[in-house]
Scaffold this motif. Structure first.
Motif, mmCIF file in Angstrom:
data_model
loop_
_atom_site.group_PDB
_atom_site.id
_atom_site.type_symbol
_atom_site.label_atom_id
_atom_site.label_comp_id
_atom_site.label_asym_id
_atom_site.label_seq_id
_atom_site.Cartn_x
_atom_site.Cartn_y
_atom_site.Cartn_z
ATOM 1 N N ILE A 209 16.746 -68.220 -64.696
ATOM 2 C CA ILE A 209 17.302 -67.673 -66.513
ATOM 3 C C ILE A 209 16.502 -69.249 -67.558
ATOM 4 O O ILE A 209 15.226 -68.463 -68.803
ATOM 5 C CB ILE A 209 18.707 -68.867 -66.321
ATOM 6 N N LEU A 210 15.800 -70.248 -67.590
ATOM 7 C CA LEU A 210 15.105 -71.180 -68.318
ATOM 8 C C LEU A 210 13.359 -69.744 -68.431
ATOM 9 O O LEU A 210 13.264 -69.940 -69.474
ATOM 10 C CB LEU A 210 14.472 -72.324 -67.743
ATOM 11 N N PRO A 211 12.780 -70.117 -67.140
ATOM 12 C CA PRO A 211 11.089 -69.075 -67.411
ATOM 13 C C PRO A 211 11.539 -67.931 -67.477
ATOM 14 O O PRO A 211 11.037 -67.458 -69.041
ATOM 15 C CB PRO A 211 11.222 -69.042 -66.252
ATOM 16 N N ALA A 212 12.611 -66.481 -67.699
ATOM 17 C CA ALA A 212 12.838 -65.471 -68.042
ATOM 18 C C ALA A 212 13.695 -65.247 -69.490
ATOM 19 O O ALA A 212 12.527 -64.822 -70.462
ATOM 20 C CB ALA A 212 13.704 -64.696 -67.321
ATOM 21 N N GLU A 213 14.014 -66.897 -70.088
ATOM 22 C CA GLU A 213 14.489 -66.397 -71.242
ATOM 23 C C GLU A 213 13.853 -67.117 -72.337
ATOM 24 O O GLU A 213 13.731 -66.901 -73.854
ATOM 25 C CB GLU A 213 15.737 -66.600 -71.669
ATOM 26 N N TYR A 214 13.518 -68.232 -71.597
ATOM 27 C CA TYR A 214 12.702 -69.610 -72.277
ATOM 28 C C TYR A 214 11.356 -70.131 -72.378
ATOM 29 O O TYR A 214 10.916 -70.464 -73.156
ATOM 30 C CB TYR A 214 13.710 -70.518 -72.964
#
Length: 200
Positions: free
Chosen positions: A37-42
């Motif tokens: 989630i952190l790499p893909a969204e932010y």
């Protein structure tokens, strides 16, 4: 009416089993957050798996686009014309300005125009698309007050613009690519000045 098939006390999970299941679910959620989630969204990759899976770049692009859509155009560092020059009429003329934008850098080119002044303009990057906004502000306007006429992503635009009020009118560009981009802009028409604003 009777309640059927009530579980026996021995069939219910123990407190230890509930705690273990909760801890396992929490661990899975943290792992998904850090690896996906952190790499893909932010664009945040705390343990490096996002780059291995190709997700970090996707997040960086999302954040860059979001920032470009919500960024406030920096205020022009201009001063209002003095009483001696405010009555000087704009004259028909032509000008060309080139600005080179480093990756993620933003710059402005503005024309000092009076209400009703008109220019024919063209600008180009020679290939790469960058973010742009055509906008204007009145002389002595507060830093966060400006009028936006057009914005988007493009490798170049051309057209005509007529100033709706006295003030500074022109473009703000931001280079969201990974390489320097040179913007060449020309204007022909009535204006008192046409120049790039100093780097902030």
């Amino acid at each position: 009416m009777k309640n059927a098939n009530l579980p026996n006390v021995g069939d219910l999970p123990t407190l230890h089993q509930l705690n273990r299941a909760t801890a396992l679910a929490f661990g899975v959620a943290v792992a998904l957050l850090a690896t996906t989630i952190l790499p893909a969204e932010y664009g945040v990759d705390p343990i490096g798996t996002g780059r291995l899976l190709g997700l970090t770049r996707m997040g960086e692009v999302k954040q860059a686009e979001h920032a470009a859509e919500t960024a406030t155009v920096p205020a022009a560092t201009t001063t209002a014309p003095s009483a001696a020059t405010s009555n000087v009429p704009a004259t028909a003329q032509s000008a060309e300005v080139k600005v080179t934008l480093a990756p993620d850098e933003g710059r402005e080119v503005k024309a000092d125009m009076r209400a009703g002044d008109k220019i024919t303009y063209a600008w180009t990057t020679g290939g790469p698309e960058i973010r742009f906004e055509l906008h204007g502000e009145e002389h002595d306007a507060p830093a966060d007050e400006y009028t936006s006429y057009e914005k988007g992503s493009s490798a170049g635009e051309r057209g005509e613009f007529q100033a709706p009020f006295d003030g500074m009118h022109g473009w703000y560009w931001r280079n969201r690519t990974s390489s320097p981009v040179t913007v060449t802009v020309t204007a022909t028409g009535t204006f008192r000045s046409f120049a790039a604003k100093p780097k902030s």
